[in-house]
Design a protein around this motif. Structure first.
Motif, PDB file in Angstrom:
ATOM      1  N   PRO A  34     -12.187  -2.396  -8.598  1.00  0.00           N
ATOM      2  CA  PRO A  34     -12.795  -3.226  -7.548  1.00  0.00           C
ATOM      3  C   PRO A  34     -12.846  -2.495  -6.206  1.00  0.00           C
ATOM      4  O   PRO A  34     -12.222  -2.904  -5.225  1.00  0.00           O
ATOM      5  CB  PRO A  34     -11.868  -4.450  -7.506  1.00  0.00           C
ATOM      6  CG  PRO A  34     -10.534  -3.911  -7.913  1.00  0.00           C
ATOM      7  CD  PRO A  34     -10.829  -2.840  -8.931  1.00  0.00           C
ATOM      8  N   SER A  37     -14.062  -4.257  -2.728  1.00  0.00           N
ATOM      9  CA  SER A  37     -13.169  -5.262  -2.161  1.00  0.00           C
ATOM     10  C   SER A  37     -11.813  -4.688  -1.745  1.00  0.00           C
ATOM     11  O   SER A  37     -10.998  -5.399  -1.165  1.00  0.00           O
ATOM     12  CB  SER A  37     -12.955  -6.408  -3.156  1.00  0.00           C
ATOM     13  OG  SER A  37     -12.299  -5.947  -4.314  1.00  0.00           O
ATOM     14  N   HIS A  38     -11.590  -3.399  -2.021  1.00  0.00           N
ATOM     15  CA  HIS A  38     -10.294  -2.793  -1.719  1.00  0.00           C
ATOM     16  C   HIS A  38     -10.370  -1.700  -0.657  1.00  0.00           C
ATOM     17  O   HIS A  38      -9.388  -1.001  -0.425  1.00  0.00           O
ATOM     18  CB  HIS A  38      -9.667  -2.226  -3.003  1.00  0.00           C
ATOM     19  CG  HIS A  38      -9.054  -3.293  -3.855  1.00  0.00           C
ATOM     20  ND1 HIS A  38      -9.784  -4.277  -4.451  1.00  0.00           N
ATOM     21  CD2 HIS A  38      -7.771  -3.535  -4.179  1.00  0.00           C
ATOM     22  CE1 HIS A  38      -8.986  -5.073  -5.129  1.00  0.00           C
ATOM     23  NE2 HIS A  38      -7.754  -4.649  -4.970  1.00  0.00           N
ATOM     24  N   LYS A 117      -5.643  -0.163  -1.089  1.00  0.00           N
ATOM     25  CA  LYS A 117      -6.115  -0.821   0.134  1.00  0.00           C
ATOM     26  C   LYS A 117      -5.729  -0.041   1.380  1.00  0.00           C
ATOM     27  O   LYS A 117      -6.384  -0.147   2.410  1.00  0.00           O
ATOM     28  CB  LYS A 117      -5.569  -2.250   0.215  1.00  0.00           C
ATOM     29  CG  LYS A 117      -6.178  -3.185  -0.804  1.00  0.00           C
ATOM     30  CD  LYS A 117      -5.556  -4.568  -0.707  1.00  0.00           C
ATOM     31  CE  LYS A 117      -6.122  -5.492  -1.771  1.00  0.00           C
ATOM     32  NZ  LYS A 117      -5.488  -6.820  -1.738  1.00  0.00           N
TER      33      LYS A 117
END
Length: 141
Positions: A34, A37-38, A117
């Motif tokens: 992902p 979104s990270h 992240k």
């Protein structure tokens, strides 16, 4: 185009690699990761696999010699293949292209996501192989 820079290294990627400082990390993400979104700094690597990027980046990128493991892989989930074939390819590239023996750590999936992240950048690739995600920690010249 520049001499000596692998063509897979885009202007956006070369800029990110040059901006990174000692201890910064970059994630080479497979097609299932992902990435959008990270990351706040997402680099388009679509159409290429992680192995291609790893090989090209290691020609330019010093790995951190001040940490035990400057490379991290997303560990497999119980019930999946224990040692994906792509890991052996990564180990071979690291052995061939590094100036020192590189130790690799395996990180549980959710912890890998959280660590990603905080990475300087994520390269989103089209890599179809599972567990092909890898984190590189930048060292000094």
């Amino acid at each position: 185009m520049l001499k000596g820079i692998p063509p897979i290294i885009s202007p956006e990627l070369i800029k990110a690699l040059m901006e990174m400082g000692h201890g910064d990390e970059i994630v080479l993400a497979d097609g299932n990761f992902p990435a959008a979104s990270h990351s706040t700094r997402l680099i388009n690597g679509y159409g290429h696999g992680v192995e291609e990027f790893l090989s090209a980046i290691l020609k330019l990128f010093p790995l951190d010699t001040y940490v035990k493991c400057p490379v991290a892989l997303m560990d497999t989930v119980e019930g999946d293949v224990k040692n994906p074939a792509i890991w052996e390819i990564y180990e071979g590239l690291l052995k061939k292209m590094s100036d020192f023996p590189v130790q690799i750590e395996k990180i549980e999936r959710k912890q890998f996501y959280e660590r990603s992240k905080d990475a300087y950048a994520i390269i989103a690739t089209s890599e179809p192989l599972p567990y092909a995600n890898i984190i590189l920690k930048k060292g000094v010249l």
